[in-house]
Every structure is written in structure tokens, then in C-alpha cells.
Design an enzyme around this catalytic site. Structure first.
Site, PDB file in Angstrom:
ATOM      1  N   ASP A   1      27.069  10.676  83.115  1.00  0.00           N
ATOM      2  CA  ASP A   1      27.778  10.797  81.837  1.00  0.00           C
ATOM      3  C   ASP A   1      27.972  12.273  81.493  1.00  0.00           C
ATOM      4  OD1 ASP A   1      28.708  10.777  79.256  1.00  0.00           O
ATOM      5  OD2 ASP A   1      26.933   9.834  78.374  1.00  0.00           O
TER       6      ASP A   1
ATOM      7  N   GLU B   1      16.800  41.616  88.186  1.00  0.00           N
ATOM      8  CA  GLU B   1      15.392  41.856  87.840  1.00  0.00           C
ATOM      9  C   GLU B   1      15.122  41.169  86.509  1.00  0.00           C
ATOM     10  OE1 GLU B   1      14.905  46.070  87.721  1.00  0.00           O
ATOM     11  OE2 GLU B   1      15.337  46.352  89.841  1.00  0.00           O
TER      12      GLU B   1
ATOM     13  N   GLU C   1      13.123  39.929  83.629  1.00  0.00           N
ATOM     14  CA  GLU C   1      11.840  40.086  82.934  1.00  0.00           C
ATOM     15  C   GLU C   1      11.557  38.839  82.101  1.00  0.00           C
ATOM     16  OE1 GLU C   1      12.236  44.955  82.485  1.00  0.00           O
ATOM     17  OE2 GLU C   1      12.797  43.641  80.827  1.00  0.00           O
TER      18      GLU C   1
ATOM     19  N   GLU D   1       7.340  41.012  85.315  1.00  0.00           N
ATOM     20  CA  GLU D   1       8.563  41.056  86.123  1.00  0.00           C
ATOM     21  C   GLU D   1       8.218  40.686  87.558  1.00  0.00           C
ATOM     22  OE1 GLU D   1      11.574  44.494  87.756  1.00  0.00           O
ATOM     23  OE2 GLU D   1      11.197  44.465  85.597  1.00  0.00           O
TER      24      GLU D   1
ATOM     25  N   ARG E   1      22.465  47.570  83.635  1.00  0.00           N
ATOM     26  CA  ARG E   1      21.192  47.355  82.964  1.00  0.00           C
ATOM     27  C   ARG E   1      21.297  46.575  81.648  1.00  0.00           C
ATOM     28  NH1 ARG E   1      17.065  50.338  84.727  1.00  0.00           N
ATOM     29  NH2 ARG E   1      16.135  50.650  82.662  1.00  0.00           N
TER      30      ARG E   1
END
Length: 493
Positions: A74, A153, A155, A243, A383
Site C-alpha cells: 500500500d 562522515e 556524526e 563518529e 561540510r
């Protein structure tokens, strides 16, 4: 104590020697399932906002033609997808994603699926994985390169407790962590201290870093699933910010891996009676969680971004940066897609809000890492994104911005090799910045998305629904609610 021993027994969560990084065909998938004594098949797919969804069928329901015929579900119950009068959809599993799920009590084969329209048998325009596949195909069509690599990366925080409740007459949230600096005076019988102060979590050894073994368990499990990990460590903030870095990979594969990444981290934390969040800014007065994203394009065995220009970049890499900087406000609507994202992106604090590029400089939104002189390591690090984003969509949008920059030879201007946070208002006046909130980012996306439509990678339908969903389901509900701190500011007016 017995339960504690059980959840700390790594052999129970990492003994997946039969999980191999293979590109299997349907017949091999069925053989693989039999070899691993699978009794169920878990069909995973990504909804529009970025959450993994799934349903499970007995193994006998999976046949070779299932990889062409698919399974019905669905689509009207999935956020941002079909209306109720056209709800039937198909999930068609990708045989190359077959792997044994490490968290199911009964042996369960996991397959990541693509979404199709059952009437036309065409791929669904709002399926994030389909968009990522089209982005990869479009890169090859342009002949700029063959493969786009991404290295996010992501975090995250590992908390011990989270409580929240909101109604018409109340609202609160409460976070707790054994590492929280606010707990230095708490009676813990005994309180041993060793709690990282604000902005001092990067990166002391244990006992201050109390999460080393949990992160290692996460790493070992990820690697057992074929996901190569480069490093793990505590991050800057108090209260368990961490991290774990995955090795870069092609766009679609990295989208898949990011979903496994979130799934594994949350479930390993749960085994330890802890909770993981990828919310960008859960704590006041400390760093938020970003997802710095490394991008490179290769043509055959040659890295396209290595050259003799600034910081060892090629002209194509500089143009790619120009594309990112030009489209950065619109990219924020996809790469920073929550109202909470803009609690992290605040001028004058740790997140890179100024749209500039530089080598080594972590205060620029586009950074060129300089760890190695090898051309193979040359890449762009963007970043600004955060881990609340839908990885398939974010990586696709970033690739399309880079392609647009290269095709149109967009000049990124001069690099800014200064500490941007230390610049005076006069020096900053000509440096553009990211949007101030989600509304501004979505408006930028509405006004600037032609570059995303090339090659039919994103469609007008997908962009319109994304903006509509984010506005009605997230932005407006937050706008209409009083903030708890407003009572401290204004109650006695």
C-alpha cells in the site's frame, strides 16, 4: 548480569562469515538463503523523507521471478507517496543487496528493493533509490566520468534516556547520558566523574570516553556486513557524541550503506539499553551532528579532481565547487532537510554556514583535505550536510550540482584561506551564507532546481511533493507551536 553478558558477547552479533560482498543473481540469492537456513525474507525500501521501511514474507514466497514481478504493498501509507485512490505499488528486490539480517531472531534474508508502478512497470519517480540510480546513469551519459564516489562522515549521539511530550498546553523534552556534563553532581553511588565538558569530547581516552567498546561493536558488525570502516572516535560534544567513518563508495552503494549504518548503530545501542540519534542539534550549548561529505569523480582509473590548480585540484574540481556554492541554498533544502538542521547552521558558531572554499580550513563549507599528496585521494569535502538527510537524495543532488558546475564552467571565485569565524562583519559582507531556516531553504529549492531535472534524475513531481511534504508535515507544525523558551522570554510581558 546474565543479560549484560549476553549483549556484550560479540560472537552473538558479529559471526556472519557467510555475509559476503557479492553481486548475486536471483538463483544465487535463493542458494545463499538456503545455505544460511533463512526462513524469512525482509524487504527493505526507503520512504521519501529518509526512513527505512520494510515488510517480511516467508522464504517460500521468494522465487526467481520475484525479482521481476515483485511484491505488492500500500503506497498510500508511505509518507509523501501515493494518494489513497492509487495506492497499489510494487517493491522489486535487488538481488545484489542480499545479505543475512544480523538482528532478527530467526534467520532472515534481507533485500533492498526498488519501487515500481504496477500498471506501467516503470520505476517510481519518488523512490529515492531510483533517483540515485538515475544520477549515476546521468553522470555516465555526460561522459564527465564513470563513477562518483561519496564518503559521508555521519556524526551521532548515544544517549541513555530520551523523553519528550507535546500537547496543546504543554511541551518538553529531556535527554540524559552518563557522560553528560550536567551530571557531575548527580548521586550515582558512586559518581566517578569523567564526564566530558561542553566542546571537550574530541577525543579523550577512557574512562572519559565511556563508549569505546560499544562503537567497536558497531564497527565489527558493520564490517561483517561488508561495509569497510576507516575509523571510530568520540566527537566534540558532551553526552556521547560519536563518529564512525565509512570508506567511500559509489553513490547508490553508499546510499545503501548509510541505511545499514543507521540500522546497525540504533540496534546495537538498543542491545546496551542506550539510544542513538542522528538529529542534527539535540543539545543546547554544544556542537551539533554534521555529515561532512567527501565527493570525487573518476573516469576509468583516473581521478578527475586531481590537477595542478589550487590545492592540487583540477579545473573540473574547481568548477564542481562552483556548482556546489552556486546551488548551496537549494541543496540545503535536501541536505539539511529538518527544522532542527538550522539550530546547527547558525552564523558565528561551529557549523560552516559561509559559502566559501579553502584547503585544510574547516571553517569553509567546501574544504579540500590535504592529508595526502596522492592524486587518488583528491576530493571535495562539503561540510554543510547533516545526517538527518535522505542519503540517496542528498548524494544525488550534490552530484547534479557538481555536474552543473563542470558543464557550465562555474567559477567558484577565490579561496578563503582564513579562519572565517574570526572575520569582521566588513570582511564577511561579500561572503554568502546558507539559509537561516527550513522555510528559506525550501524556497531556494523551489526557485533553483533546474539543475536537478537534467536527465530526468529528479522530476518536477518529486521536487513539488518534497517541498509540500516538508512544509505541511514538518515546517508548519513547528511554526504553529509555542517554544518552551518563549515562556521564559515573554510570559510576564
Amino acid at each position: 548480569n546474565r543479560r549484560r553478558l549476553e549483549i556484550r558477547d560479540l560472537s552473538k552479533v558479529t559471526d556472519f562469515k557467510n555475509n559476503k560482498e557479492l553481486r548475486m543473481d536471483p538463483k544465487q540469492v535463493l542458494e545463499y538463503a538456503a545455505e544460511n537456513n533463512a526462513v524469512m525474507v525482509d524487504l527493505k525500501f526507503m520512504d521519501f523523507p529518509g526512513m527505512w521501511q520494510h515488510f517480511t514474507v516467508p522464504l517460500h514466497e521468494l522465487e526467481e521471478d520475484s525479482f521481476e514481478e515483485g511484491f505488492g504493498f500500500d503506497g498510500s501509507s508511505i509518507r509523501g507517496w501515493q494518494p489513497i485512490h492509487a495506492s497499489d505499488m510494487l517493491v522489486i528486490p535487488d538481488p545484489g543487496t542480499a545479505i543475512m539480517d544480523p538482528f532478527m531472531e530467526h534467520p532472515t534474508l534481507s533485500l533492498i528493493c526498488n519501487i515500481f508502478d504496477p500498471m506501467t512497470k516503470e520505476k517510481y519517480s519518488r523512490d529515492p533509490r531510483n533517483i540515485a540510480q538515475k544520477a549515476e546513469a546521468y553522470l555516465k551519459y555526460t561522459k564527465i566520468g564513470d563513477t562518483a564516489y561519496f564518503g559521508p562522515e555521519a556524526e551521532f549521539f548515544i544517549f541513555d534516556d530520551i523523553r519528550y511530550s507535546y500537547g496543546s498546553n504543554h511541551g518538553f523534552h529531556h535527554i540524559d547520558s552518563i557522560e553528560g556534563t550536567w551530571n557531575t553532581g548527580r548521586e550515582e553511588e558512586p559518581n566517578l566523574g569523567y564526564k566530558p565538558r561542553h566542546k571537550e569530547g574530541y577525543f579523550p581516552v577512557s574512562p572519559t570516553d565511556s563508549l569505546q567498546d560499544i562503537r567497536t561493536e558497531m564497527v565489527l558488525l558493520l564490517e561483517s556486513l561488508g561495509i569497510t570502516i576507516e575509523a571510530q572516535h568520540h566527537e566534540v560534544a558532551t553526552a556521547g557524541q560519536s563518529e564512525i567513518d565509512m570508506k567511500f563508495g559509489p553513490l547508490v552503494k553508499m546510499g545503501d550503506q548509510l541505511m545499514w549504518f543507521k540500522y546497525v548503530l540504533k540496534n546495537v545501542a538498543k542491545r546496551h539499553m542506550k539510544t542513538v540519534t542522528f538529529m542534527p542539534k539535540p543539545l543546547f550549548e554544544d556542537n551539533g551532528s554534521g555529515m561532512h561529505t567527501h565527493i570525487s569523480i573518476w573516469r576509468g582509473n583516473q581521478p578527475l579532481f586531481a590537477g595542478d590548480k589550487y590545492a592540487g585540484l583540477s579545473q573540473e574540481a574547481l568548477w564542481g565547487i562552483g556548482g556546489i556554492l552556486k546551488h548551496a541554498p537549494a541543496l540545503c533544502g535536501i541536505c539539511n532537510p529538518t527544522t532542527n538542521s538550522y539550530k546547527r547552521l547558525v552564523p558565528g558558531f561551529e557549523a560552516p554556514v559561509n559559502l566559501a572554499y579553502s584547503s585544510r580550513n574547516r571553517s569553509a563549507c567546501c574544504r579540500i583535505p590535504m592529508y595526502s599528496a596522492s592524486p587518488k585521494t583528491k576530493r571535495i569535502e562539503y561540510r554543510t550536510p547533516d545526517p538527518s538527510c535522505n542519503g540517496y537524495l542528498a548524494f544525488s543532488a550534490l552530484l547534479m550540482a557538481v555536474i552543473d558546475g563542470i558543464e557550465n564552467k562555474i567559477d567558484p571565485g577565490q579561496p578563503l584561506d582564513k579562519d572565517i569565524y574570526a572575520l569582521s562583519p566588513e570582511e564577511l559582507k561579500d561572503v554568502p551564507s546558507t539559509p537561516g531556516d527550513l522555510a528559506e531553504a525550501l524556497k531556494a529549492l523551489e526557485n533553483d532546481h533546474e539543475f536537478l531535472l537534467k536527465g530526468d534524475v529528479f522530476t518536477e513531481d518529486a521536487i513539488e511533493m518534497w517541498i509540500e511534504y516538508k512544509t505541511t508535515a514538518e515546517l508548519n507544525p513547528v511554526r504553529r507551536r509555542p517554544h518552551p523558551y518563549e515562556f521564559a522570554l515573554y510570559y510576564d510581558i
